[in-house]
Scaffold this motif. Structure first.
Motif, short mmCIF file in Angstrom:
data_model
loop_
_atom_site.label_atom_id
_atom_site.label_comp_id
_atom_site.label_asym_id
_atom_site.label_seq_id
_atom_site.Cartn_x
_atom_site.Cartn_y
_atom_site.Cartn_z
N ARG A 1 -3.49 5.16 2.93
CA ARG A 1 -2.80 4.33 1.94
C ARG A 1 -3.81 3.57 1.10
O ARG A 1 -4.91 3.24 1.56
CB ARG A 1 -1.86 3.37 2.65
CG ARG A 1 -0.89 4.15 3.54
CD ARG A 1 0.00 3.26 4.31
NE ARG A 1 1.20 3.12 3.48
CZ ARG A 1 2.12 2.20 3.65
NH1 ARG A 1 2.00 1.31 4.59
NH2 ARG A 1 3.17 2.17 2.86
N VAL A 2 -3.45 3.28 -0.15
CA VAL A 2 -4.34 2.56 -1.07
C VAL A 2 -3.68 1.28 -1.57
O VAL A 2 -2.45 1.16 -1.58
CB VAL A 2 -4.77 3.44 -2.27
CG1 VAL A 2 -5.61 4.61 -1.83
CG2 VAL A 2 -3.56 3.90 -3.07
N ALA B 1 0.85 -1.19 0.00
CA ALA B 1 0.00 0.00 0.00
C ALA B 1 0.89 1.24 0.00
O ALA B 1 2.02 1.20 0.49
CB ALA B 1 -0.91 -0.01 1.22
N ILE B 2 0.36 2.33 -0.56
CA ILE B 2 1.12 3.57 -0.63
C ILE B 2 0.15 4.75 -0.47
O ILE B 2 -1.01 4.67 -0.90
CB ILE B 2 1.91 3.67 -1.96
CG1 ILE B 2 2.86 4.86 -1.95
CG2 ILE B 2 0.99 3.70 -3.14
CD1 ILE B 2 3.83 4.87 -3.12
N SER B 3 0.61 5.81 0.14
CA SER B 3 -0.21 7.01 0.28
C SER B 3 0.19 8.02 -0.80
O SER B 3 1.27 7.90 -1.40
CB SER B 3 -0.03 7.64 1.67
OG SER B 3 1.24 8.23 1.77
N ARG C 1 -8.60 0.59 -3.35
CA ARG C 1 -9.33 0.63 -2.08
C ARG C 1 -8.38 1.14 -1.01
O ARG C 1 -7.17 1.05 -1.14
CB ARG C 1 -9.87 -0.74 -1.70
CG ARG C 1 -8.77 -1.76 -1.41
CD ARG C 1 -9.34 -3.07 -0.91
NE ARG C 1 -8.31 -4.07 -0.75
CZ ARG C 1 -7.46 -4.17 0.26
NH1 ARG C 1 -7.51 -3.29 1.24
NH2 ARG C 1 -6.55 -5.12 0.32
N ARG C 2 -8.93 1.71 0.05
CA ARG C 2 -8.13 2.17 1.18
C ARG C 2 -7.66 0.96 1.98
O ARG C 2 -8.40 -0.01 2.16
CB ARG C 2 -8.92 3.08 2.11
CG ARG C 2 -9.27 4.41 1.52
CD ARG C 2 -8.09 5.34 1.50
NE ARG C 2 -8.49 6.60 0.87
CZ ARG C 2 -7.66 7.50 0.48
NH1 ARG C 2 -6.37 7.33 0.63
NH2 ARG C 2 -8.08 8.61 -0.08
N GLU C 3 -6.44 1.02 2.46
CA GLU C 3 -5.93 -0.03 3.32
C GLU C 3 -6.56 0.14 4.70
O GLU C 3 -6.81 1.25 5.15
CB GLU C 3 -4.41 0.08 3.42
CG GLU C 3 -3.80 -1.04 4.23
CD GLU C 3 -2.30 -0.96 4.27
OE1 GLU C 3 -1.68 -1.98 3.99
OE2 GLU C 3 -1.77 0.12 4.60
N VAL C 4 -6.78 -0.97 5.37
CA VAL C 4 -7.37 -0.96 6.71
C VAL C 4 -6.32 -1.47 7.69
O VAL C 4 -5.64 -2.45 7.43
CB VAL C 4 -8.62 -1.87 6.76
CG1 VAL C 4 -9.22 -1.89 8.15
CG2 VAL C 4 -9.64 -1.42 5.74
N ASP C 5 -6.21 -0.77 8.82
CA ASP C 5 -5.35 -1.26 9.89
C ASP C 5 -6.21 -1.45 11.14
O ASP C 5 -7.44 -1.39 11.06
CB ASP C 5 -4.16 -0.33 10.14
CG ASP C 5 -4.55 1.04 10.67
OD1 ASP C 5 -5.74 1.25 11.03
OD2 ASP C 5 -3.67 1.92 10.73
N GLY C 6 -5.61 -1.66 12.28
CA GLY C 6 -6.35 -1.91 13.51
C GLY C 6 -7.24 -0.77 13.94
O GLY C 6 -8.15 -0.96 14.74
#
Length: 127
Positions: free
Chosen positions: A89-90, A39-41, A78-83
């Protein structure tokens, strides 16, 4: 592209709109290859030393983010999901991966008429 990609649940209009976005936006195939693995922003993209290998022309983080948002709307990213939820980031979506398989080399650039249609569709989606 004829819009008939095996294994997708997307209708042909959605696929054609997404394929047009890939041809009209300033990202090279190497950019999408990068996103298939990490993923990258938009901020990270604008600071990369190898940005010229990833984009047709240098992009500010704001302009890259505008393009990311559009590619999210058409289903390529899509947007990356974290906790803690969504991040800036996509990543590439399965539909984005399927579309990119349709081109063995660099993504062909759109002609003038297609770029005009794409710009109108992007600014006024109901047209």
């Amino acid at each position: 592209m004829d819009g008939s990609l095996p294994g997708t649940l997307n209708d042909p209009r959605s696929l054609n709109r997404a394929a047009s976005a890939l041809r009209c936006l300033p990202f090279r195939r190497a950019f999408y290859r990068l996103l298939s693995g990490e993923a990258i922003s938009s901020e990270e993209l604008s600071r990369r030393a190898d940005q010229t290998e990833l984009t047709v022309a240098p992009l500010s983080s704001e302009r890259a983010e505008d393009h990311f948002i559009w590619l999210i709307r058409v289903g390529v990213l899509r947007r990356e999901v974290d906790g803690q939820g969504l991040t800036e980031r996509v990543r590439l979506t399965p539909m984005g991966r399927d579309l990119l398989e349709g081109w063995s080399e660099e993504i062909p650039r759109a002609g003038l008429l297609e770029r005009i249609r794409h710009g109108l569709r992007r600014r006024w989606p109901r047209l």
